[in-house]
Motif scaffolding. Sequence first.
Motif, mmCIF file in Angstrom:
data_model
loop_
_atom_site.group_PDB
_atom_site.id
_atom_site.type_symbol
_atom_site.label_atom_id
_atom_site.label_comp_id
_atom_site.label_asym_id
_atom_site.label_seq_id
_atom_site.Cartn_x
_atom_site.Cartn_y
_atom_site.Cartn_z
ATOM 1 N N GLN A 131 0.857 -1.184 0.000
ATOM 2 C CA GLN A 131 0.000 0.000 0.000
ATOM 3 C C GLN A 131 0.893 1.235 0.000
ATOM 4 O OE1 GLN A 131 -2.401 0.677 3.531
ATOM 5 N NE2 GLN A 131 -4.025 1.607 2.316
ATOM 6 N N GLN A 170 -2.899 5.217 -1.361
ATOM 7 C CA GLN A 170 -3.318 4.310 -2.436
ATOM 8 C C GLN A 170 -4.027 3.090 -1.870
ATOM 9 O OE1 GLN A 170 -2.725 5.199 -5.765
ATOM 10 N NE2 GLN A 170 -2.148 7.088 -4.716
ATOM 11 N N GLY A 171 -4.547 2.276 -2.773
ATOM 12 C CA GLY A 171 -5.173 1.029 -2.382
ATOM 13 C C GLY A 171 -4.154 -0.069 -2.175
ATOM 14 N N LEU A 172 -4.624 -1.274 -2.097
ATOM 15 C CA LEU A 172 -3.780 -2.437 -1.844
ATOM 16 C C LEU A 172 -3.487 -3.148 -3.157
ATOM 17 C CD1 LEU A 172 -5.866 -3.576 1.195
ATOM 18 C CD2 LEU A 172 -3.476 -2.940 1.343
ATOM 19 N N GLN A 206 -13.831 2.564 -7.239
ATOM 20 C CA GLN A 206 -14.650 2.986 -6.112
ATOM 21 C C GLN A 206 -14.919 4.484 -6.209
ATOM 22 O OE1 GLN A 206 -12.115 0.466 -2.939
ATOM 23 N NE2 GLN A 206 -13.913 1.475 -2.040
ATOM 24 N N MET A 234 -10.807 4.258 5.978
ATOM 25 C CA MET A 234 -10.728 3.999 4.555
ATOM 26 C C MET A 234 -11.485 2.702 4.293
ATOM 27 S SD MET A 234 -9.354 5.077 1.655
ATOM 28 C CE MET A 234 -7.699 5.708 1.610
ATOM 29 N N PHE A 265 -12.373 -0.231 1.649
ATOM 30 C CA PHE A 265 -11.910 -0.866 0.416
ATOM 31 C C PHE A 265 -12.916 -1.899 -0.061
ATOM 32 C CE2 PHE A 265 -7.769 0.911 0.155
ATOM 33 C CZ PHE A 265 -7.257 1.002 1.429
ATOM 34 N N PHE A 283 -8.186 -5.315 -5.066
ATOM 35 C CA PHE A 283 -8.738 -4.219 -4.291
ATOM 36 C C PHE A 283 -8.897 -2.960 -5.120
ATOM 37 C CE2 PHE A 283 -8.825 -5.455 0.204
ATOM 38 C CZ PHE A 283 -8.263 -6.713 0.115
ATOM 39 N N GLY A 284 -9.925 -2.200 -4.787
ATOM 40 C CA GLY A 284 -10.080 -0.870 -5.333
ATOM 41 C C GLY A 284 -9.212 0.115 -4.581
ATOM 42 N N PRO A 285 -9.205 1.373 -5.019
ATOM 43 C CA PRO A 285 -8.347 2.383 -4.411
ATOM 44 C C PRO A 285 -8.845 2.892 -3.072
ATOM 45 C CG PRO A 285 -9.644 3.346 -6.167
ATOM 46 C CD PRO A 285 -9.913 1.881 -6.204
ATOM 47 N N GLY A 286 -10.087 2.575 -2.734
ATOM 48 C CA GLY A 286 -10.610 2.961 -1.428
ATOM 49 C C GLY A 286 -11.415 4.251 -1.449
#
Lengths: 115, 110
Positions: free
Chosen positions: A38, A42-44, B6, B89, B91, B101-104
């Motif tokens: 991460q 940002q996302g995962l 997202q 956050m 996700f 996963f999306g960016p959140g």
Amino acid sequence: AQSVTQPDIHITVSEGASLELRCNYSYGATPYLFWYVQSPGQGLQLLLKYFSGDTLVQGIKGFEAEFKRSQSSFNLRKPSVHWSDAAEYFCAVVPFKAAGNKLTFGGGTRVLVKP
Amino acid sequence: EPEVTQTPSHQVTQMGQEVILRCVPISNHLYFYWYRQILGQKVEFLVSFYNNEISEKSEIFDDQFSVERPDGSNFTLKIRSTKLEDSAMYFCASGDNEQFFGPGTRLTVL
């Protein structure tokens, strides 16, 4: 108790040096194993995964991980880090091997890269 | 390459208000998930969804939360009456053995 442990909260490494991040799990059977990264804000992103077979798995961005059943570990390594590797790294497991099962995450290790 | 998206990226709301977080999973995936990450803490599972119903939920996912797949592409998480501690956050993920996963969505409850 069943859990995923990342013993190191922070690691600082010099650019060009090697990196190893530790992950241990405590489940009765070998789970599916993952490493995610991460970057700030940002996302995962999935780096690599282990389901079965060869215990040394290769991932993206030059990362690899080794599954050791005897140690219940799945440590992540990179031979030479780049400044762009500064991020937080999460080990995660799917304890019960079936599609659609939840991921259980470790607490994360934040990696800082010194120039 | 297909990806999970997202919206919104950031949502600010007043305590007690309802919020809906939206996700578009990868189109050929069958399993969908919501996770959350409170600032400085680990990523926690909230709920998984398969075949138009919840397949598993955590103890966090109480009656204030609900999920829905209103059409063939969207997957939503609704929080009916937000609390300060819902700030996190969120996700969305999709996938089978491997989850993407999306960016959140960063939710801030004031």
